[in-house]
Design a protein around this motif. Structure first.
Motif, mmCIF file in Angstrom:
data_model
loop_
_atom_site.group_PDB
_atom_site.id
_atom_site.type_symbol
_atom_site.label_atom_id
_atom_site.label_comp_id
_atom_site.label_asym_id
_atom_site.label_seq_id
_atom_site.Cartn_x
_atom_site.Cartn_y
_atom_site.Cartn_z
ATOM 1 N N GLY A 99 0.797 -1.220 0.000
ATOM 2 C CA GLY A 99 0.000 0.000 0.000
ATOM 3 C C GLY A 99 0.833 1.275 0.000
ATOM 4 N N SER A 100 1.843 1.333 0.857
ATOM 5 C CA SER A 100 2.631 2.570 0.932
ATOM 6 C C SER A 100 3.343 2.843 -0.391
ATOM 7 C CB SER A 100 3.679 2.468 2.053
ATOM 8 O OG SER A 100 3.073 2.207 3.283
ATOM 9 N N TYR A 132 -4.968 7.672 7.067
ATOM 10 C CA TYR A 132 -3.719 6.904 7.006
ATOM 11 C C TYR A 132 -3.458 6.498 5.565
ATOM 12 C CZ TYR A 132 -0.052 3.519 7.909
ATOM 13 O OH TYR A 132 1.156 2.857 7.911
ATOM 14 N N HIS A 133 -2.251 6.783 5.094
ATOM 15 C CA HIS A 133 -1.912 6.414 3.721
ATOM 16 C C HIS A 133 -0.625 5.598 3.654
ATOM 17 C CE1 HIS A 133 -5.222 8.797 2.254
ATOM 18 N NE2 HIS A 133 -4.775 9.862 2.884
ATOM 19 N N GLY A 134 -0.067 5.230 4.799
ATOM 20 C CA GLY A 134 1.135 4.396 4.778
ATOM 21 C C GLY A 134 2.262 5.014 5.581
ATOM 22 N N GLU A 206 -8.912 8.560 1.777
ATOM 23 C CA GLU A 206 -9.440 7.193 1.772
ATOM 24 C C GLU A 206 -10.943 7.302 1.465
ATOM 25 O OE1 GLU A 206 -7.823 5.138 5.668
ATOM 26 O OE2 GLU A 206 -7.591 7.308 5.762
ATOM 27 N N ASP A 240 -7.605 6.578 -1.929
ATOM 28 C CA ASP A 240 -6.844 5.476 -1.334
ATOM 29 C C ASP A 240 -7.845 4.385 -0.930
ATOM 30 O OD1 ASP A 240 -5.470 3.748 0.321
ATOM 31 O OD2 ASP A 240 -4.401 5.324 1.423
ATOM 32 N N VAL A 242 -6.674 1.238 -0.375
ATOM 33 C CA VAL A 242 -5.784 0.154 0.061
ATOM 34 C C VAL A 242 -6.521 -0.774 1.022
ATOM 35 C CG1 VAL A 242 -3.726 -0.312 1.477
ATOM 36 C CG2 VAL A 242 -3.639 1.411 -0.334
ATOM 37 N N LYS A 269 -3.999 -4.395 0.018
ATOM 38 C CA LYS A 269 -4.404 -5.485 0.908
ATOM 39 C C LYS A 269 -5.240 -6.609 0.263
ATOM 40 C CE LYS A 269 -4.170 -2.218 4.678
ATOM 41 N NZ LYS A 269 -3.249 -2.714 5.697
HETATM 42 C C1 LIG Z 1 -5.734 3.270 3.689
HETATM 43 C C2 LIG Z 1 -4.334 2.751 3.722
HETATM 44 N N1 LIG Z 1 -3.422 3.253 2.873
HETATM 45 C C3 LIG Z 1 -2.155 2.804 2.844
HETATM 46 C C4 LIG Z 1 -1.737 1.819 3.706
HETATM 47 C C5 LIG Z 1 -0.308 1.339 3.675
HETATM 48 O O1 LIG Z 1 -0.247 0.047 3.190
HETATM 49 P P1 LIG Z 1 1.009 -0.889 3.534
HETATM 50 O O2 LIG Z 1 0.946 -1.157 5.003
HETATM 51 O O3 LIG Z 1 0.771 -2.117 2.680
HETATM 52 O O4 LIG Z 1 2.235 -0.169 3.131
HETATM 53 C C6 LIG Z 1 -2.647 1.262 4.610
HETATM 54 C C7 LIG Z 1 -2.226 0.226 5.569
HETATM 55 O O5 LIG Z 1 -2.866 -0.037 6.563
HETATM 56 C C8 LIG Z 1 -3.979 1.749 4.619
HETATM 57 O O6 LIG Z 1 -4.895 1.274 5.485
#
Ligand SMILES: Cc1ncc(COP(=O)(O)O)c(C=O)c1O
Length: 451
Positions: A99-100, A132-134, A206, A240, A242, A269
């Motif tokens: 995700g990140s 949260y984006h990573g 998100e 987002d 993810v 995910k």
């Molecule tokens: C909405 C969102 N974006 C990005 C991420 C980051 O993903 P990763 O942990 O696979 O790097 C997450 C992880 O929880 C997430 O919930």
């Protein structure tokens, strides 16, 4: 003894040795019902024979080929599969390992798009608090998770943040959900005008907020209003998904339910369901064309882009979801999960809110329902609940800092799409026992009662 730098150095974790559908099994033979998919990952459970067979068969042929030398059949087929089902206008996919990384790619795509079309002055991202984006630096910079950002703040690029869509706490009593949504849209509009829209690359959000504030769903009309504001100011919309994407909310892309098409959507995910690490950034034809007619390449890259085994696993995960009609299961049993949660917890003295969509639910805890007062964060109620649930053989995903990064506790449920009624009953029963245990051990002062 361990040589791993674990997430927490103080805790000793059980060791997982096997999976059995929606259960994980540790080395003592204990079985845990995975009601959160780890972090909303394991949407097919832990032992799906079709995915395992596909990985085995591909591993016999080829595991890896660097994407500067070769494309591969699994990556091409997965991209075709995703684009064919994506919101209209999203025409190409960029495959990464999580995700990140997918968010980093999205941010750079946004920046390069404006460089390609002759607007290099754009350098700013607008995003939301309590998001949260990573954890990589770019993703952390656009993220609004206050405690995750705090110690790294000096390393982060400047971003501008607006309010989250957090109806339980922020909608006024005299406001309809729609009016609340329009107030947030107006805030975004004003923020863009204040910073100068010609400096902005994108608004990043998100579609359904995930772990930070605990499954905060967009109110009706909010995301459509956001889309209009982005269009009016000529900036991109990056969604987002993810956590909330790939069927978690009952549709493959969560934004389908809000009838919004982003310029870039980020998934991870549920894409590979944990069978292999994989993430992806889908981009619109407009962005692709700007790259094609401009420099002819995207100035980015990692060693494991489009990993052959990861794409194989993800393709089989996605095909299995269709073959077994699992989104139908999410749509059928999601309301059942909601009903069971509400039956058991809606009148609970320490449950303030139950919110979500499909198989993606958040439960917010309060010391006092009437005032919505949260528990003292030093009690770490969320951590106690996680521990008590594990003792009940139930995996949930609790978190603190729900309200502002410090105050508030919630937990997140994201069961695998393969569960049936009996598992839903088990989730609610075990959760209820875990809450009783965790809340029961709090000192009297936690409830505002002098000891
Ligand atoms: C909405 C969102 N974006 C990005 C991420 C980051 O993903 P990763 O942990 O696979 O790097 C997450 C992880 O929880 C997430 O919930």
């Amino acid at each position: 003894m361990t040589s791993i730098l674990h997430r927490s150095i103080r805790d000793t974790l059980p060791r997982a040795v096997a999976g059995d559908g929606p259960f994980l099994i540790d080395d003592q033979g204990r079985r845990y019902l995975d009601a959160c998919g780890g972090a909303a990952v394991s949407c097919l459970g832990h032992s799906h024979p079709a995915v395992i067979a596909a990985i085995r068969a591909q591993a016999d042929r080829l595991c890896y080929a660097h994407t500067s030398f070769f494309s591969s059949e699994p990556a091409e087929a997965l991209a075709d599969h995703l684009v064919a089902r994506a919101p209209q206008g999203l025409s190409h996919v960029y495959f990464v390992s999580g995700g990140s990384e997918a968010i980093e790619a999205a941010l750079k795509m946004g920046r390069q798009y404006y460089v390609e079309i002759g607007q290099p002055q754009r350098s700013l991202f607008v995003s939301r608090r309590q998001s949260y984006h990573g954890n990589t630096l770019g993703a952390l910079a656009v993220g609004g998770n206050a405690w995750r950002r705090a110690q790294f703040a000096p390393l982060l690029i400047d971003t501008v943040q607006v309010s989250p869509c957090y109806e339980y706490r922020d909608r006024r009593a005299d406001e309809s959900p729609e009016a609340y949504g329009q107030r947030l849209v107006a805030e975004l509009d004003e923020t863009l005008r204040r910073v100068g829209p010609e400096r902005v690359i994108a608004f990043v959000a998100e579609t359904v907020g995930g772990a930070t504030a605990g499954v905060v769903t967009p109110v009706p009309g909010y995301l459509r209003g956001v889309r209009e504001v982005c269009d009016r100011h000529g900036i991109l919309l990056i969604l987002d998904e993810v956590m909330c994407g790939m069927g978690r909310t009952g549709t493959l892309y969560a934004c389908e339910q809000d009838r919004v098409t982003p310029d870039i959507v980020v998934i991870a995910k549920g894409l590979g369901a944990g069978y292999e690490p994989i993430g992806a950034t889908l981009l619109s034809r407009r962005i692709f064309d700007a790259f094609r007619e401009g420099s002819g390449f995207f100035q980015h890259g990692h060693t494991y882009l489009g990993h052959v085994l990861a794409c194989t696993a993800a393709l089989e995960v996605q095909r299995t979801i269709e073959r077994e009609n699992l989104l139908e299961n999410v749509r059928r049993l999601g309301p059942r999960l909601e009903a069971r949660l509400r039956e058991r917890f809606a009148a609970h003295p320490h449950v303030g809110d139950i919110r979500g969509r499909g198989f993606f639910w958040g439960v917010e805890f309060v010391a006092d329902r009437a005032s919505k007062r949260p528990f003292d964060p030093s009690l770490r109620l969320h951590a106690r609940i996680k521990k008590a649930a594990m003792a009940q053989g139930l995996m949930t995903y609790p978190m603190g800092g729900t309200i502002d990064g410090k105050l508030g506790d919630h937990l997140l449920l994201a069961p695998p799409f393969i569960v049936g009624e009996e598992h839903i009953g088990m989730i609610v029963e075990r959760l209820s026992a875990a809450l009783d245990a965790a809340i029961g051990e709090l000192p009297k002062e936690a409830f505002g009662i002098p000891a």
